[in-house]
Design a protein around this motif. Structure first.
Motif, short mmCIF file in Angstrom:
data_model
loop_
_atom_site.label_atom_id
_atom_site.label_comp_id
_atom_site.label_asym_id
_atom_site.label_seq_id
_atom_site.Cartn_x
_atom_site.Cartn_y
_atom_site.Cartn_z
N VAL A 162 23.59 60.49 25.01
CA VAL A 162 23.64 59.32 25.89
C VAL A 162 24.38 58.20 25.15
O VAL A 162 24.20 58.03 23.94
N SER A 163 25.22 57.46 25.87
CA SER A 163 25.84 56.25 25.33
C SER A 163 25.17 55.03 25.96
O SER A 163 24.73 55.08 27.11
N VAL A 164 25.11 53.95 25.21
CA VAL A 164 24.49 52.71 25.70
C VAL A 164 25.41 51.54 25.35
O VAL A 164 25.88 51.42 24.22
N ILE A 165 25.66 50.67 26.34
CA ILE A 165 26.37 49.41 26.10
C ILE A 165 25.44 48.31 26.57
O ILE A 165 25.15 48.20 27.77
N THR A 166 24.96 47.48 25.65
CA THR A 166 23.89 46.52 25.97
C THR A 166 24.41 45.29 26.71
O THR A 166 23.95 44.97 27.81
N THR A 167 25.33 44.57 26.09
CA THR A 167 25.86 43.33 26.66
C THR A 167 27.32 43.18 26.25
O THR A 167 27.79 43.83 25.31
N ILE A 168 28.02 42.28 26.92
CA ILE A 168 29.39 41.92 26.55
C ILE A 168 29.44 40.40 26.43
O ILE A 168 29.07 39.68 27.36
N GLY A 169 29.90 39.90 25.28
CA GLY A 169 30.01 38.46 25.08
C GLY A 169 31.08 38.17 24.05
O GLY A 169 31.68 39.07 23.45
N TYR A 170 31.32 36.88 23.82
CA TYR A 170 32.35 36.46 22.89
C TYR A 170 31.83 36.54 21.45
O TYR A 170 30.91 35.82 21.07
N ASP A 171 32.43 37.40 20.66
CA ASP A 171 32.14 37.51 19.23
C ASP A 171 33.21 38.38 18.60
O ASP A 171 33.75 39.28 19.26
N ILE A 199 24.28 50.96 30.99
CA ILE A 199 24.92 49.65 30.82
C ILE A 199 23.89 48.56 31.05
O ILE A 199 23.27 48.49 32.10
N GLY A 200 23.69 47.71 30.05
CA GLY A 200 22.71 46.64 30.14
C GLY A 200 23.21 45.48 30.98
O GLY A 200 24.03 45.64 31.88
N ASN A 201 22.76 44.28 30.64
CA ASN A 201 23.06 43.10 31.44
C ASN A 201 24.47 42.57 31.15
O ASN A 201 24.66 41.59 30.45
N VAL A 202 25.45 43.24 31.73
CA VAL A 202 26.85 42.80 31.64
C VAL A 202 27.13 41.99 32.89
O VAL A 202 27.43 42.55 33.95
N SER A 203 27.03 40.67 32.78
CA SER A 203 27.08 39.81 33.97
C SER A 203 28.50 39.49 34.40
O SER A 203 28.73 39.08 35.55
N ASP A 204 29.47 39.63 33.51
CA ASP A 204 30.86 39.33 33.86
C ASP A 204 31.45 40.48 34.66
O ASP A 204 31.52 41.62 34.18
#
Length: 435
Positions: A162-171, A199-204
């Motif tokens: 399984v792959s997991v992507i939690t969040t996407i943000g500026y860093d 996929i977690g909370n990717v709001s964009d």
């Protein structure tokens, strides 16, 4: 032949950190010389701007609650280097670190001598050590946290369950890109052919579209926060977060976690979903009591962790703008009747001015800017130049220990002292305070 643990760790840290051109070929050549250990483990691969560590911690405790033996690969470490490779939360021994370095070093020496760009980097060496360890010391499942980005990260040679992507943000924009879509492209690089991705909370919306396009190209099923699973009825009391988990497959009411903040409930939901996907693929039965137990038993040092009472002192490794945004939301929502004294230090390559501006939106706050002993090749943010540009309730105290002592001495019962910023800073504070 390296003869001591100290020399082994020094060897690792003295490797270069980056190469000019990103590639996985160097990592693949190193692992081929080591008999491809990455192909001999059963893994879950976790990427994301924030929430990786907490999600891995939740997953570890979910598997441990049912009696599985769980390996983890995380970074950075908080107290000792050995934490990066752990079994059931216990770091491997100094002797094992030494043994692993002596297995990997001859192969790295060979690549140093034969590759035009030179041999493996520091993180590639550590990653190779992890793969070798778990290939030689099998566990039921290995939880692998991406070091940086995803697409070109040295961990991205593994094909997980399984792959997991939690969040996407500026860093890390200098490396990953200046837009959320560009950053998402890097994180989505961990998605493999036919391997399901949670996929977690990717709001964009644009970032989420990039991830889903990558999943579709790889024929990878995707489960998305707030579409396929969600959290409801989040409440906090007695230093616990309570919430309900909801998905098409399973609903669980009144889950509890000691990791505070709405985002931690979201991380827990992401971990539960990845756990459920893994269990389905393995054709294993699901027990909701075990899930509740695993979530409740999860701790993650340095993530809104209370380390002192009277006054209350909390440490939180909010080391980038998205993390500070979530932290400020938690303070406003759940601690709105207290005075806050925040001790803050950051690395120079972070958006520290924006982070301070966010912290200043907390009601009734005093901020103590400070410095700490940075790791090699890294620099403190120059906080002393910011005082006149920020706020009358902002002070600069050069020594972090003096800054923390001042904040604690000025606090009364009911006040909250928060130490936050760089994870390296949090590590120094925790090591000094927690005995």
């Amino acid at each position: 032949m390296i003869e001591t643990y100290e020399a082994a760790v020094s060897y690792i840290h003295n490797r270069g950190q980056f190469k000019k051109i990103p590639t996985l070929q160097r990592m693949q050549k190193l692992l081929a010389l080591l008999d491809s250990p990455q192909d001999k483990i059963n893994a879950i691969h976790v990427a994301g701007t924030n929430g990786k560590g907490s999600t891995v911690a939740y997953l570890r405790n979910l598997f441990q609650a049912e009696g599985k033996t769980v390996g983890t690969f995380t970074s950075p470490f908080l107290i000792t280097f050995n934490e990066r490779i752990s079994v059931n939360g216990n770091p491997i021994s100094d002797a094992t670190i030494l043994e692993l370095v002596n297995q990997v070093k001859p192969k790295a020496d060979h690549l140093d001598a034969t590759l035009a760009e030179g041999g493996p980097t520091e993180f590639e060496i550590i990653t190779a050590m992890m793969f070798v360890y778990f290939a030689q010391n099998p566990v039921d499942v290995v939880l692998i946290e991406v070091g940086l980005g995803g697409l070109w990260d040295s961990t991205n040679v593994v094909k997980p369950q399984v792959s997991v992507i939690t969040t996407i943000g500026y860093d890390h924009m200098r490396i990953l890109g200046n837009t959320l879509s560009e950053i998402a492209q890097q994180k989505a690089g961990i998605i493999k052919q036919t391997v399901p991705v949670v996929i977690g909370n990717v709001s964009d919306a644009a970032a989420l579209k990039v991830i889903l396009n990558t999943a579709n190209k790889n024929h990878a099923d995707s489960l998305i926060f707030n579409r396929d699973f969600k959290v409801e009825n989040i409440k906090q009391f007695n230093w616990e977060e309570h919430f309900n988990y909801c998905s098409e497959q399973l609903n669980i009411n009144d889950l509890s976690t000691t990791l505070l903040g709405d985002y931690q409930a979201q991380n827990a939901a992401t971990a539960i979903t990845a756990y459920l996907v893994y269990k389905q693929l393995a054709h294993e039965l699901i027990n909701t009591s075990i899930i509740k137990q695993g979530i409740l038993q999860t701790t993650w040092p340095g993530r809104f962790e209370r380390i002192h009472n009277n006054p209350t002192v909390v440490i939180d490794g909010a080391h980038n703008v998205p993390a500070v945004t979530e932290l400020v939301t938690t303070l406003k929502k759940q601690f709105n009747h207290q005075k806050f004294r925040i001790v803050f230090a950051a690395l120079a390559d972070k958006q520290y001015q924006k982070m301070i501006e966010l912290l200043l939106t907390v009601p009734d706050v005093e901020i103590y800017l400070t410095t700490f002993g940075t790791p090699h090749n890294r620099q403190n943010a120059d906080m002393s130049k910011l005082i006149d540009l920020t706020h009358p309730q902002v002070r600069f105290i050069q020594n972090w220990s003096a800054a923390l002592k001042t904040a604690m001495n000025h606090s009364k019962n009911g006040d909250l002292v928060l130490v936050t910023g760089s994870l390296y800073f949090i590590s120094d504070v925790r090591r000094a305070v927690v005995k």
